[in-house]
Design an enzyme around this catalytic site. Structure first.
Site, PDB file in Angstrom:
ATOM      1  CE  LYS A   1     -44.529  -7.622  -8.015  1.00  0.00           C
ATOM      2  NZ  LYS A   1     -43.372  -6.750  -8.100  1.00  0.00           N
TER       3      LYS A   1
ATOM      4  CD  GLN B   1     -40.004  -6.361  -9.603  1.00  0.00           C
ATOM      5  OE1 GLN B   1     -41.186  -6.562  -9.839  1.00  0.00           O
ATOM      6  NE2 GLN B   1     -39.523  -6.337  -8.367  1.00  0.00           N
TER       7      GLN B   1
ATOM      8  CG  ASP C   1     -45.417  -0.798  -7.369  1.00  0.00           C
ATOM      9  OD1 ASP C   1     -46.059  -1.446  -6.523  1.00  0.00           O
ATOM     10  OD2 ASP C   1     -44.196  -0.956  -7.568  1.00  0.00           O
TER      11      ASP C   1
END
Ligand code: NAP
Length: 292
Positions: free
Chosen positions: A53, A97, A120
């Protein structure tokens, strides 16, 4: 005629080019969009995803900042890392994450993310809005958004189509199913307790496989002409490959390709779209912060 390949790499490249140009214009005006990443622990796969990322951000001109916390971090330390990104005006999007270590309450940590920065699309409020009539999430999750983009690339109508989503995880199966329903498909969600999975899949104009089992969906389950999106990413031992393994999807590619109308490959299908959608959401968050 074999299925047309929906090439995730080239779609992702095209969209990343558009993002790069938009970021350049924004940088000149107000600085680069910033993505804040919280990584807890030393899981190698998670560390690799975070590196990927960061590199993708660099390629597109976005700024990325990572808070890497030890696996023994407390709930408060994880939530503080999220709060610090919430308070930082140079950070427009936040990604926690997953998975988090077992002792960390995932829902509480995700609840901490400001909705305006939830690039996200993983905040419980955003997932809830995704399933509700007349409500829109601030952002939709990256992988499911990539799946929808790949379906759109076929030019075929989603409205009225029968869609079967195999898998109901919070990050892939469930949001994909909700997004397909929002796009007016008639959606069936299948999972490990589904009876007659092959028969159910055979009725589908659109099949999204997000199971995590190598080549599980066979070609003779596919309705002729169907759109097949393979989210799965599974490694299989392969003595002929330099690495000793190769990646395959959840769909048996060659047999499905012979029958489907459109199909994605693994690798080179959904994978490249995931990061691209995250970048796209971060750019959108930065633009919105200017309007606020
Ligand atoms: P997950 O959380 O393990 O969920 C798997 C889902 O598949 C569950 O809902 C499970 O059912 C269902 N399932 C398992 N065995 C089944 C069977 N025999 N028949 C029907 N359904 C079955 O996995 P995930 O996080 O959603 O990921 C799925 C796959 O996508 C993995 O291969 C993952 O690596 C890949 N992935 C790829 C990307 C990308 O960017 N390319 C991103 C995310 C994930 P139950 O609910 O009943 O247990």
């Amino acid at each position: 005629m074999p299925a047309k390949i929906i090439d995730g790499r080239s779609v992702a490249q095209r969209i990343q080019g558009e993002i790069k140009r938009a970021v350049e214009a924004l940088r000149a005006k107000s600085g680069a969009p910033g993505l804040g990443v919280v990584l807890v622990g030393d899981d190698p796969a998670s560390a690799m995803y975070v590196r990927m990322k960061r590199r993708a951000c660099e390629r597109s001109g976005l700024r990325s900042e990572a808070r890497i916390l030890p696996s023994a971090s407390t709930q408060a330390e994880v939530e503080d890392a999220v709060s610090a990104f919430n308070a930082d005006p140079s950070i427009h999007g936040i990604l926690v994450q997953l998975p988090l270590p077992d002792h960390v309450d995932e829902e509480a940590a995700l609840n901490e993310i400001s909705l305006a920065k939830d690039v996200d699309g993983i905040h419980p409020m955003n997932l809830g809005r995704l399933g509700m009539r007349g409500r829109e999430p601030t952002f939709t999750p990256a992988t499911p958004t990539g799946v929808m983009q790949l379906i759109a690339e076929t030019g075929e109508a989603i409205e009225g189509a029968r869609a079967v989503v195999i898998g109901r995880s919070n990050i892939v199966g469930l949001p994909v199913a909700l997004m397909l329903a929002k796009a007016n498909a008639t959606v069936t969600i299948c999972h490990s307790r589904t009876r007659d999975l092959p028969g159910t899949v055979r009725g589908a104009d659109i099949v999204v496989a997000a199971i995590g089992r190598a080549e599980y969906v066979k070609g003779d389950w596919i309705k002729p002409g169907a759109i097949v999106i393979d989210v799965g990413s599974n490694s299989l031992p392969d003595p002929d490959s330099e690495k000793g393994y190769r990646y395959v999807g959840d769909v048996e590619f060659e047999s499905a390709r012979a029958i489907a109308g459109y199909i994605t490959k693994v690798p080179g299908g959904v994978g490249p779209m995931t990061i691209t959608m995250l970048l796209s959401n971060t750019l959108r968050a930065a633009r919105r912060s200017l309007e606020a």
